[in-house]
Every structure is written in C-alpha cells, then in structure tokens.
Motif scaffolding. Structure first.
Motif, short mmCIF file in Angstrom:
data_model
loop_
_atom_site.label_atom_id
_atom_site.label_comp_id
_atom_site.label_asym_id
_atom_site.label_seq_id
_atom_site.Cartn_x
_atom_site.Cartn_y
_atom_site.Cartn_z
N ILE A 143 29.46 83.15 33.89
CA ILE A 143 30.06 82.44 35.04
C ILE A 143 29.50 81.03 34.98
N PHE A 144 30.30 80.14 34.46
CA PHE A 144 29.87 78.76 34.20
C PHE A 144 30.22 77.89 35.41
N CYS A 145 29.18 77.36 36.09
CA CYS A 145 29.40 76.60 37.32
C CYS A 145 29.51 75.10 37.05
N ILE A 146 30.50 74.50 37.65
CA ILE A 146 30.66 73.05 37.57
C ILE A 146 31.03 72.52 38.96
N GLY A 147 30.83 71.24 39.18
CA GLY A 147 31.23 70.68 40.47
C GLY A 147 30.60 69.33 40.70
N GLU A 148 31.25 68.54 41.54
CA GLU A 148 30.81 67.16 41.79
C GLU A 148 29.94 67.10 43.05
N SER A 149 29.08 66.07 43.13
CA SER A 149 28.29 65.84 44.33
C SER A 149 29.15 65.09 45.36
N LEU A 150 28.60 64.95 46.57
CA LEU A 150 29.34 64.24 47.61
C LEU A 150 29.57 62.78 47.20
N LYS A 151 28.51 62.17 46.65
CA LYS A 151 28.60 60.77 46.24
C LYS A 151 29.71 60.61 45.18
N GLU A 152 29.71 61.53 44.22
CA GLU A 152 30.71 61.44 43.15
C GLU A 152 32.12 61.61 43.72
N ARG A 153 32.26 62.51 44.69
CA ARG A 153 33.59 62.70 45.30
C ARG A 153 34.00 61.43 46.04
N GLU A 154 33.06 60.88 46.81
CA GLU A 154 33.39 59.69 47.60
C GLU A 154 33.72 58.49 46.71
N GLU A 155 33.12 58.47 45.53
CA GLU A 155 33.42 57.37 44.61
C GLU A 155 34.67 57.64 43.76
N GLY A 156 35.35 58.73 44.05
CA GLY A 156 36.59 59.05 43.33
C GLY A 156 36.35 59.55 41.91
N LYS A 157 35.14 60.10 41.67
CA LYS A 157 34.82 60.51 40.30
C LYS A 157 34.91 62.01 40.06
N THR A 158 35.49 62.74 40.97
CA THR A 158 35.50 64.21 40.87
C THR A 158 36.02 64.69 39.51
N PHE A 159 37.19 64.22 39.12
CA PHE A 159 37.79 64.73 37.87
C PHE A 159 37.00 64.29 36.64
N GLU A 160 36.45 63.06 36.73
CA GLU A 160 35.64 62.56 35.61
C GLU A 160 34.41 63.47 35.40
N ILE A 161 33.79 63.88 36.50
CA ILE A 161 32.61 64.74 36.42
C ILE A 161 33.00 66.12 35.90
N LEU A 162 34.07 66.67 36.44
CA LEU A 162 34.50 68.01 35.99
C LEU A 162 34.82 67.98 34.50
N GLN A 163 35.50 66.92 34.10
CA GLN A 163 35.88 66.77 32.69
C GLN A 163 34.64 66.72 31.79
N ARG A 164 33.61 65.96 32.23
CA ARG A 164 32.40 65.85 31.41
C ARG A 164 31.66 67.19 31.35
N GLN A 165 31.53 67.84 32.51
CA GLN A 165 30.81 69.12 32.53
C GLN A 165 31.53 70.16 31.67
N LEU A 166 32.86 70.16 31.73
CA LEU A 166 33.63 71.12 30.91
C LEU A 166 33.48 70.80 29.43
N PHE A 224 43.19 71.11 38.02
CA PHE A 224 42.67 70.21 36.99
C PHE A 224 41.92 71.02 35.93
N ILE A 225 41.10 71.96 36.38
CA ILE A 225 40.31 72.79 35.45
C ILE A 225 41.25 73.63 34.57
N ARG A 226 42.28 74.19 35.20
CA ARG A 226 43.22 75.02 34.42
C ARG A 226 43.91 74.20 33.34
#
Ligand code: PGA
Length: 252
Positions: A125-148, A187-189
C-alpha cells in the motif's frame, strides 16, 4: 469490479491483548460483508503474530506499517519483508507521510522498500499525497507525479495499491471533499495507465486516506474512482471501524 479495500492503520497503538480483543469483536461485526470487502488490519509489529492467530478462520488480512528493504544482515532494529510474510502479513504500508516526515524516508528509500516487498510477494500500500502548502501553491499534481515516478521506478504492478493521502487531511479531521479526492484519484489513474497500460494500470486499486470516519465513508465510497480507504484514528475503536467496513451506497 475490484473488491473495495478497507485498511485499519493503528499506528503506534494497541498492546497484544487489545489487538486480540479488537479482532475477536470485529469478526462478529463484519460477517455480512466479509466476502465482498477486503478488510486489512495494520497493527504495530509487536502485535502482528497475535493478530495472525486471532484472524485465523476469518477473511481479515494483516498488514505491517513499515518494512526494511534488505532481507537479512547487520541492520539493528529493522524488519525484513520475509519476516513479515513469516508472521502472517500479506500487505505492508510503504511511504506513509509520517514515515517521510518523522523518519526522513526519501522517495529512493521508499522505492527500494516497494521493490523488495513485492519481490517477497507482499502486497504494497504505497502512500502519496501533497502537504497543505503544496496544495495552496497549486503543486498537488506535480507532487503526486514526482512521488509516483520516483517511488515506482522499475516497479512492476502486481500486488500494488496506491493510497492517496493528502497530508493536510491526516489526523486533522479535515477530509478531502469527494470532489478533491476524485480529482486526485483520476490524475493517479491516468498516470498508472500511461505507465502500465490499460489492463495492468486499471488493475491497481487506488484508495483514499485522511480523516475517514463513519460519517463521511458513504460519500467517499460513492465516488467511482475511490476503491477503498486507509483509516487511522477511526480504526482504533472497533465500533467505528466496523461501521466504516459496513459502508453503504457502493454501486457494485
Ligand atoms: P487518519 O489517518 O484517518 O487518522 O487521518 C489516516 C492515515 O494516516 O493513514
């Protein structure tokens, strides 16, 4: 249709006696859904064997909350994938944000743990997710993409589950709205489909974690892209975890 997956992540909680009592009680609460929902408990290492004995004769599966990537050797304090299999685990949680934050796990370490666990036939069970700061800066997908991309480097899809856990929703009582979760899950799918192709990419379950409760489980599970949940706080009381397992509204 994939079986929904409901995972209890107990974190640093419960003795062996508490573990045994919880599982005995849980068995009676989940009789009606045992065949249709995959229920997994992730106790601390010290309770795994007790949990293994207590779950015998039921469909409840066991997960560890962490693992090391080496199989044996001079690594004081660590536990290997084959040791987890030996004690009855079929799953392991890897890359949880608390491990990244408090124990400095990098994407590279996480990647090694995933590869080693899958090699030993443990589901991950591989966990990924953005922090509040990253979400507020509009970086959610960038973070998910990097973690994946970094976490799944040279990783084959068999036995893999992705848990989308926005860090700002973990233990805070602030759940992602079904729309926010759905957007991230889609996005993950898409990412999984492009990496693994249609058949394998679609075969990977994507589950949600972060302040899941008996109150919000039905609306989360009504989302087409949410194929299960990873539950922390609300999994510590057997009544509330049982309510979550018995969620309503899935259109199977
Ligand atoms: P929570 O934890 O349900 O207490 O927010 C979820 C998790 O950390 O997996």
């Amino acid at each position: 249709m994939k079986k929904p997956l409901v995972v209890a992540n107990w974190k640093l909680n419960k003795t062996t006696n508490e573990t045994r009592a919880f599982i005995e009680e849980l068995k009676s609460y989940i009789k009606d859904v045992e065949e249709s929902i995959e229920v997994v408990i992730a106790p601390p290492f010290t309770s795994l064997f007790t949990a293994h004995l207590a779950t015998k004769g039921s469909n409840i599966k066991l997960s560890a909350q962490n693992v090391f990537y080496e199989d044996k050797g001079a690594f004081t304090g660590e536990i290997s994938p084959s040791m987890l299999v030996d004690v009855g685990c079929s799953y392991v949680i890897v890359g949880h944000s608390e491990r990244r934050q408090y124990f400095f796990e990098t994407d590279e370490i996480i990647n090694r743990k995933i590869k080693s666990s899958l090699k030993h036939a443990l589901n991950v069970i591989f966990c990924i997710g953005e922090s509040l700061k990253e979400r507020e800066e509009g970086k959610t997908f960038e973070i998910l993409q990097r973690q994946l991309a970094d976490g799944l480097k040279e990783v084959t899809p068999k036995g893999l589950v992705i848990a989308y856990e926005p860090v700002w929703a973990i233990g805070t009582g602030k759940t992602a709205t079904p729309e926010q979760a759905e957007e991230a899950h889609m996005f993950i799918r898409e990412w999984l489909l492009s990496k693994y192709g249609v058949e394998d990419g679609n075969g990977i379950r994507v589950i949600y974690g972060g302040s899941v409760t008996p109150e919000n489980i039905d609306s989360l599970m009504a989302c087409h892209s949410i194929e299960g949940v990873l539950v922390g706080g609300a999994s510590l009381k057997v009544e509330s975890f049982a309510e979550i397992v018995n969620f309503k509204g899935r259109k199977n």
